[in-house]
Design a protein around this motif. Structure first.
Motif, PDB file in Angstrom:
ATOM      1  N   ASN A   1       1.003  -1.237   0.092  1.00  0.00           N
ATOM      2  CA  ASN A   1      -0.019  -0.150   0.212  1.00  0.00           C
ATOM      3  C   ASN A   1       0.918   1.093   0.285  1.00  0.00           C
ATOM      4  O   ASN A   1       1.773   1.507   0.979  1.00  0.00           O
ATOM      5  CB  ASN A   1      -1.053  -0.271   1.227  1.00  0.00           C
ATOM      6  CG  ASN A   1      -2.051   1.083   1.219  1.00  0.00           C
ATOM      7  OD1 ASN A   1      -1.505   2.319   1.233  1.00  0.00           O
ATOM      8  ND2 ASN A   1      -3.128   0.692   1.422  1.00  0.00           N
TER       9      ASN A   1
ATOM     10  N   ASP B   1      -4.582   1.373   6.806  1.00  0.00           N
ATOM     11  CA  ASP B   1      -5.591   2.096   5.860  1.00  0.00           C
ATOM     12  C   ASP B   1      -6.949   1.391   5.986  1.00  0.00           C
ATOM     13  O   ASP B   1      -7.092   0.233   5.398  1.00  0.00           O
ATOM     14  CB  ASP B   1      -5.039   2.007   4.639  1.00  0.00           C
ATOM     15  CG  ASP B   1      -5.740   2.667   3.523  1.00  0.00           C
ATOM     16  OD1 ASP B   1      -6.923   3.045   3.788  1.00  0.00           O
ATOM     17  OD2 ASP B   1      -5.473   2.824   2.262  1.00  0.00           O
TER      18      ASP B   1
ATOM     19  N   ASP C   1      -8.047  -0.935   3.446  1.00  0.00           N
ATOM     20  CA  ASP C   1      -7.237  -1.821   2.704  1.00  0.00           C
ATOM     21  C   ASP C   1      -6.936  -2.822   3.782  1.00  0.00           C
ATOM     22  O   ASP C   1      -6.094  -2.572   4.889  1.00  0.00           O
ATOM     23  CB  ASP C   1      -5.712  -1.452   2.516  1.00  0.00           C
ATOM     24  CG  ASP C   1      -4.730  -2.414   1.791  1.00  0.00           C
ATOM     25  OD1 ASP C   1      -5.450  -3.500   1.837  1.00  0.00           O
ATOM     26  OD2 ASP C   1      -3.846  -1.869   1.238  1.00  0.00           O
TER      27      ASP C   1
ATOM     28  N   THR D   1      -3.337  -4.026   5.200  1.00  0.00           N
ATOM     29  CA  THR D   1      -2.637  -3.075   6.253  1.00  0.00           C
ATOM     30  C   THR D   1      -3.136  -3.333   7.819  1.00  0.00           C
ATOM     31  O   THR D   1      -2.525  -2.700   8.568  1.00  0.00           O
ATOM     32  CB  THR D   1      -2.917  -1.693   6.071  1.00  0.00           C
ATOM     33  OG1 THR D   1      -4.439  -1.136   6.263  1.00  0.00           O
ATOM     34  CG2 THR D   1      -2.290  -1.381   4.637  1.00  0.00           C
TER      35      THR D   1
END
Length: 287
Positions: free
Chosen positions: A179, A194, A197, A200
């Motif tokens: 990322n 994030d 995402d 992460t």
């Protein structure tokens, strides 16, 4: 159950990649497009010897190692921690090893090249700085996905290949850092996850598998950053997931890790804190 869901001794090798190793010239190939000699982009002094000792450790102890996990720093060229993301107030290039604060971005000393992203970048930097672990560092482009530098040190790779065939079991590979909006020193979680995402976020399955080890042996690069951050997250998070788990199950191979130059004090503080929490500090020939 995954390939590494096992007790006994598990080995966690953090980022044993070419870009982090101070490889001799004859270990580096030729770039096919430019015919220039390839070279590590972020070499850690002593890392080549670290990885050779680690390979020897795997060879000597292969019969007693029940699982191997290798983490791989994996970046895009466009990344918040790479030079191409940033520019100076005058529009110039930002050199590697420049530390940037949110205050400097707000004052205009440094700006993202894509100014439409500035609110997102500042939110990230504010969150990162509030944790007190790291400031945003602009690193040389390193471990670019698909590049020679992303690959595993040749001796470590050969030792792990032999272990796989001897045990009829695959090495687990954990990719981190893909990322471009957050730094991912730790293999357990991005420094600032994030929300959009899931990769992460905290890697709970990995934590639970590592917790099954009677002894979790950790080595890799660099001890001031990715080894440190991964180990700290393991020690912080596992007791809440697995009652009774303690840092006493961890052994750090201190002769198979080195700090980034200029971060030797972080290396020393990391080892001292882990030892205080009960982790064993060992030289690879003694195990």
């Amino acid at each position: 159950m995954t390939a590494n869901s096992t007790s006994g001794d598990q080995l966690l090798i953090i980022d044993p990649q070419n870009d982090f190793c101070d490889l001799p010239e004859d270990w580096c190939g030729m770039a096919p497009r430019t015919r220039d000699r390839t070279a590590p982009s972020l070499p850690v002094k002593g890392a080549h010897a670290d990885m050779q000792r680690l390979a020897q450790f795997v060879q000597r102890n292969a019969a007693h190692i029940s699982g191997i996990t290798i983490t791989l720093d994996s970046h895009q060229r466009y990344d918040v921690a790479h030079p191409g993301f940033w520019r100076t107030r005058e529009g110039g290039e930002v050199t590697p090893f420049t530390q940037i604060t949110a205050a400097q971005v707000r004052s205009g000393d440094y700006q993202p090249r894509d100014m439409q992203s500035i609110e997102r970048v500042l939110a990230y930097m504010d969150a990162l700085e509030s944790q007190g672990r790291y400031m945003l560092m602009v690193w040389p482009v390193h471990c670019e996905i698909g590049s020679w530098g992303h690959g595993v040190h040749a001796d470590v790779l050969a030792a792990c290949d032999a272990w796989q065939l001897a045990h009829s079991k695959a090495v687990r590979n954990v990719f981190k850092g893909m990322n471009p909006w957050t730094e991912n020193y730790s293999a357990i979680r991005a420094e600032v996850p994030d929300p959009a995402d899931p990769q992460t976020a905290t890697n709970t399955p990995l934590l639970l598998d590592l917790a099954q080890a009677d002894r979790l042996i950790i080595a890799g690069e660099a001890s001031s950053h990715c080894v440190r951050s991964t180990t700290e997250h393991i020690v912080q998070m596992l007791p809440g997931l697995v009652p009774g788990w303690t840092a006493k199950r961890i052994t750090l191979l201190t002769d198979c890790m080195s700090p980034v130059g200029g971060f030797e004090s972080e290396h020393a503080a990391f080892l001292e804190s882990m030892h205080t929490l009960g982790a064993q500090l060992a030289q690879s020939p003694t195990l």
